[in-house]
Write an enzyme that holds these catalytic residues in place. Structure first.
Site, PDB file in Angstrom:
ATOM      1  N   ASP A  45      43.907  41.682  52.456  1.00  9.13           N
ATOM      2  CA  ASP A  45      43.572  41.588  51.039  1.00  9.13           C
ATOM      3  C   ASP A  45      44.799  41.144  50.236  1.00  9.13           C
ATOM      4  OD1 ASP A  45      42.631  41.963  48.423  1.00  9.13           O
ATOM      5  OD2 ASP A  45      41.519  43.767  48.973  1.00  9.13           O
ATOM      6  N   HIS A 105      44.693  40.834  46.676  1.00 13.25           N
ATOM      7  CA  HIS A 105      44.460  41.117  45.261  1.00 13.25           C
ATOM      8  C   HIS A 105      45.604  41.949  44.703  1.00 13.25           C
ATOM      9  CE1 HIS A 105      40.337  40.146  46.593  1.00 13.25           C
ATOM     10  NE2 HIS A 105      40.226  39.676  45.361  1.00 13.25           N
TER      11      HIS A 105
END
Length: 147
Positions: free
Chosen positions: A12, A14
């Protein structure tokens, strides 16, 4: 000052959420070690040991946290870590019920599980309460051992 380890697990990338969390936890008086994005389990564990952290805060928004966190607590146990663990974000792709997602991650060993809509202040208050509880338990145990 209480130290927490913060990062986004797995593949991930983000970053916005952990930046907000970092600032909020620092403003609340915590020492935050932000590992950034695409953090492995071992990086969380090594940082917690190195910084004598009291909590690990795992973030994930891409929906694959269950896979990324498999055996996370077993690895923590093997490393001799006893810290509070939180996870939050969009943890499961196509989740029908966050209650089911919460149950899954609690069964995996996480102390608290938050959805992506959680206000950072809610997590801060929960952590203060959880760490206060752990401190009282430790003090109680020390008193018992001295008796």
């Amino acid at each position: 000052m209480r130290t927490v380890i913060l990062g986004v697990i797995g593949s991930d990338a983000h970053v916005v959420g952990i930046t907000i969390l970092e600032r909020a936890f620092e403003a609340a008086g915590f020492e935050v070690v932000n590992l950034g994005v695409q953090t492995s389990q071992s990086e969380f564990i090594e940082a917690a040991a190195e910084h004598d952290a009291e909590a690990i805060l795992v973030s994930s928004l891409y929906g694959h946290a269950e896979q990324d966190c498999q055996d996370f607590h077993r690895a923590m146990d093997e490393a001799g870590l006893d810290v509070t663990t939180y996870i939050g974000g969009n943890l499961a792709v196509g989740q029908d019920s966050f209650d089911e997602t919460r149950k899954t991650f609690r069964e995996m060993g996480f102390d608290r599980v938050f959805d992506s809509e959680t206000d950072p202040q809610e997590a801060i208050e929960a952590l203060k309460a959880d760490l206060g509880h752990r401190s009282r338990e430790a003090a109680s145990e020390r008193t018992r051992l001295r008796s």
